[in-house]
Design a protein around this motif. Sequence first.
Motif, PDB file in Angstrom:
ATOM      1  N   CYS A  54       0.985  -1.111  -0.003  1.00 28.52           N
ATOM      2  CA  CYS A  54       0.146   0.142  -0.092  1.00 28.52           C
ATOM      3  C   CYS A  54       0.804   1.332   0.034  1.00 28.52           C
ATOM      4  N   VAL A  55       2.160   1.067   0.363  1.00 23.44           N
ATOM      5  CA  VAL A  55       2.967   2.375   0.482  1.00 23.44           C
ATOM      6  C   VAL A  55       3.990   2.188  -0.379  1.00 23.44           C
ATOM      7  N   ASN A  56       4.063   1.192  -1.089  1.00 23.26           N
ATOM      8  CA  ASN A  56       5.075   0.936  -2.233  1.00 23.26           C
ATOM      9  C   ASN A  56       6.475   0.953  -1.399  1.00 23.26           C
ATOM     10  N   ARG A  60      12.174   1.931   2.405  1.00 23.15           N
ATOM     11  CA  ARG A  60      12.270   1.758   0.935  1.00 23.15           C
ATOM     12  C   ARG A  60      13.797   2.040   0.616  1.00 23.15           C
ATOM     13  N   PHE A 115       9.327   8.616   1.584  1.00 27.46           N
ATOM     14  CA  PHE A 115       7.867   8.554   1.543  1.00 27.46           C
ATOM     15  C   PHE A 115       7.273   9.822   1.564  1.00 27.46           C
ATOM     16  N   ASP A 167       1.823   8.800   2.520  1.00 24.01           N
ATOM     17  CA  ASP A 167       2.382   7.073   2.636  1.00 24.01           C
ATOM     18  C   ASP A 167       2.347   6.940   4.552  1.00 24.01           C
TER      19      ASP A 167
END
Length: 294
Positions: A46-48, A190, A203, A207
């Motif tokens: 959902c937040v890659n 990330r 982010f 996010d």
Amino acid sequence: MTARPKPSPALAVDAATFALWDRLAAFPVGETDAQLQCLLEWLTQCVNADNAIWIGAVRVLRGARAKDDPFLGWRLRGRVTLREEPSAYREQHQRYYATDHYGRLTRGYYERSHRDEVRLVHAGMTGTASLAGAGRFRAHCLRDPDFLDFAAFKRTDHYRLYYRIPGIVDRMTVGFPVNGDAESFFLIDRYRTRVDGGRGRPFSLRDVAIAAGALRGVRSLHRQLLMSRGLLGGDKLLSPVERHILFGLLRGDTEREIAASLGQKPATVHKYVGDLHTRFGVCGRAELMALWFG
């Protein structure tokens, strides 16, 4: 001058979040590890993100000793990662955290924790900032000015060893207080170089709000993650055998059935059950179930 209170994190809750909560609620009793896996996968999608980690933290020092401690009296105990972390990060983690947090807390850990290397390198600004907010729900990413001074953080050895060299471009930290001495943390990473070969970006506030909204609404899971590892009333982790027996009891299995699944004698399992009841301060399975559901 009175310190300015930290702002509450923004929360984003939509249909996808409600669907996640429904999925988590549908798991059978005692399937906490599977629920955690589901949640970690959902967060990264959902937040890659590239990875998500759950950490259980417990308070082991109080008063003056805690104030003088690099981790403010807290130690990180249970830890579950969705995917394998970068090798450079694993090497740094092994140097300190694997033994002085996730291993057995020996009598000498307190003295070792006060070495300059621990205070400046291993704890770092992120560790202090995360644990300084103990007792309240919080969600931040590295560039959030309410979390830390990112420009100053980039100049530290902690950033170089734990972020720049491993290639972590941003990390989201979400902390959930379960009680005064136990907290549930989610770290969402990330990477600078993505799996698809692209370049990772920090982010966004959106996010952070998505992750915060999802994690704010699963109080019982935070609690059960800690309880399933023995971290609600102390810092001693349950062994794999103890966890197996605990989940068997929660599912309603008989002691004989649990013994068969472990290849143990029923008398051995019975002793484990008695020890678990003592550990959790209950007199039987009914009280254990009541404790599990809070």
